[in-house]
Design a protein around this motif. Sequence first.
Motif, PDB file in Angstrom:
ATOM      1  N   HIS A   1       0.854  -1.195   0.000  1.00 31.01           N
ATOM      2  CA  HIS A   1       0.000   0.000   0.000  1.00 31.01           C
ATOM      3  C   HIS A   1       0.883   1.237   0.000  1.00 31.01           C
ATOM      4  CE1 HIS A   1      -3.480   2.550   1.054  1.00 31.01           C
ATOM      5  NE2 HIS A   1      -2.641   3.182   1.853  1.00 31.01           N
ATOM      6  N   THR A   2       0.522   2.191  -0.819  1.00 30.25           N
ATOM      7  CA  THR A   2       1.136   3.525  -0.677  1.00 30.25           C
ATOM      8  C   THR A   2       0.033   4.574  -0.594  1.00 30.25           C
ATOM      9  OG1 THR A   2       1.164   3.887  -3.070  1.00 30.25           O
ATOM     10  CG2 THR A   2       3.148   2.893  -2.089  1.00 30.25           C
ATOM     11  N   CYS A   3      -1.173   4.194  -0.991  1.00 28.94           N
ATOM     12  CA  CYS A   3      -2.335   5.053  -1.236  1.00 28.94           C
ATOM     13  C   CYS A   3      -2.168   5.733  -2.593  1.00 28.94           C
ATOM     14  CB  CYS A   3      -2.559   6.099  -0.133  1.00 28.94           C
ATOM     15  SG  CYS A   3      -4.143   6.933  -0.382  1.00 28.94           S
TER      16      CYS A   3
ATOM     17  N   THR B   1       1.149   8.391  -3.458  1.00 32.25           N
ATOM     18  CA  THR B   1       2.117   8.071  -4.510  1.00 32.25           C
ATOM     19  C   THR B   1       1.498   6.979  -5.375  1.00 32.25           C
ATOM     20  OG1 THR B   1       3.179   6.583  -2.958  1.00 32.25           O
ATOM     21  CG2 THR B   1       4.278   8.683  -3.335  1.00 32.25           C
ATOM     22  N   PRO B   2       1.007   7.363  -6.540  1.00 29.11           N
ATOM     23  CA  PRO B   2       0.264   6.401  -7.377  1.00 29.11           C
ATOM     24  C   PRO B   2       1.159   5.292  -7.939  1.00 29.11           C
ATOM     25  CG  PRO B   2       0.540   8.504  -8.515  1.00 29.11           C
ATOM     26  CD  PRO B   2       1.052   8.708  -7.130  1.00 29.11           C
TER      27      PRO B   2
ATOM     28  N   ASN C   1      -6.503  -0.539  -4.099  1.00 24.91           N
ATOM     29  CA  ASN C   1      -5.342  -1.094  -3.398  1.00 24.91           C
ATOM     30  C   ASN C   1      -4.498  -1.950  -4.352  1.00 24.91           C
ATOM     31  OD1 ASN C   1      -4.465  -3.858  -1.947  1.00 24.91           O
ATOM     32  ND2 ASN C   1      -4.057  -2.124  -0.612  1.00 24.91           N
ATOM     33  N   PRO C   2      -3.162  -1.889  -4.242  1.00 28.64           N
ATOM     34  CA  PRO C   2      -2.311  -2.593  -5.216  1.00 28.64           C
ATOM     35  C   PRO C   2      -2.531  -4.109  -5.273  1.00 28.64           C
ATOM     36  CG  PRO C   2      -0.990  -1.509  -3.502  1.00 28.64           C
ATOM     37  CD  PRO C   2      -2.383  -1.023  -3.350  1.00 28.64           C
ATOM     38  N   LEU C   3      -2.856  -4.744  -4.164  1.00 30.95           N
ATOM     39  CA  LEU C   3      -3.115  -6.194  -4.202  1.00 30.95           C
ATOM     40  C   LEU C   3      -4.385  -6.466  -5.007  1.00 30.95           C
ATOM     41  CD1 LEU C   3      -2.407  -7.158  -0.482  1.00 30.95           C
ATOM     42  CD2 LEU C   3      -0.841  -7.174  -2.422  1.00 30.95           C
TER      43      LEU C   3
END
Length: 451
Positions: free
Chosen positions: A97-99, A103-104, A324-326
């Motif tokens: 996660h970075t949000c 930071t996309p 979320n990246p996952l």
Amino acid sequence: MSAPTIDQSSVAQERRLVTALPGPRSVELMARKQAAVAAGVGTTMPVFAARAGGGIVVDVDGNHLIDLGSGIAVTTVGSSAPRVVAAVQQQVAEFTHTCFMVTPYESYVAVAEALNRLTPGDHEKRTALFNSGAEAVENAVKIARTATGRPAVAVFDHAYHGRTNLTMAMTAKVMPYKHGFGPFASEVYRAPLSYPFRDGLDGPTAAARALDLLEKQVGADNLAALVIEPIQGEGGFIVPAPGFLPALAAWCRAHGVVFVADEVQTGFARTGDLFACEREGVVPDLVVSAKGIAGGLPLSAVTGRAELMDAAHAGGLGGTYGGNPLACAAALAAIETIEADGLVQRARDVEDLLLTRLRALQAVDPRIGDVRGRGAMVAVELVRPGGTEPDPALARAVAAAAHAEGVIVLTCGTHGNVLRFLPPLAISDALLHEAFDVVERAFAASDTTAG
Ligand code: PLZ
């Protein structure tokens, strides 16, 4: 992409009961659930899952159950589908996660690009990602309101759009979704649906009835959006008569009302099209996706016309976890699976098998009033023989008998009298046939007419 480390074939693809259901370990866990989990969070079966894959859910006692529910239409590509497992494993090791608002990362953009490509219509589109179906429905309404400057939202009888405050107002059925949870959001108006089994109307006539009510009671100029499930899910797998959706969409276009398709349950190959609206060539202004989009990880989306989607000011849409990246890694792998494994066609083949089995059953059982649905989203509506009076007791009895034999089936419908079938598309024909043999026996064993 690296080779999958968990293959669904590691879950034996067979129904196998080694204890009575629920088994002792599930009974133990159910007691802990009752002591620890809020009573408002219900469960369909008192059986705890240990793993799942293909068409099977394995419980904590080692029972192998046939899955005709897909966790309510989520694991369309199968649970722990190999590409999803590999993509999520790689992503979880890279960053969790970075949000996206801080930071996309690329995968969010790639999911947006995929949705812009896959949803109906070839106009310029944008996408925003969220976590749950209800959250995405709420955002579709926010976008429609800010784009049109209008307050009102039209929804339909039997609709289900979620459990948040706005989506409770949009959902029709009071029990269990709304009872005691008001007051609800304002400016939500309900119109009659097309329900061929119960109203006998053709699509254009049913649409005229709904639109006349909206024009008289709300006024097109006050309506920001009309939100509809192209095939209703929780409301009873109601397939509107042909021509209903196109007539609503045409009226929306003529009056500047944003046509929102809630494809949370119908989307992502479930109905034998990538999106259910495609069947009648309907191009929604906004499409809401969730469930089947990410192979079991929580992800939802609003995709639609660039000029509508871009109407909200920067910072107006979002959330800590949205995209979320996952979940994005899982979505890209699920989309790849749908395309590479031909799952849209697979859903049509499943439809043939399910409808053939259920129509054969209906031919000898007058309690099956209607058989309907598309793709791997099929249901039977149960009635008292000789009429259309709903028989929820029979639906409960058949579901309970199937559960006891190790087949996961769900009920739905405003009257609770609909038995619905939502198998994962990774299931084999052999398991489907076995499951419907069980369902057939469950009907034979359930005589609620005597009482
Ligand atoms: N729109 C069309 O089907 C979720 C809900 C089960 P969430 N349907 C299953 C229950 O009892 O809560 C759904 C849907 C349609 C919206 C939603 C809401 O999606 O991800 O559950 O918020």
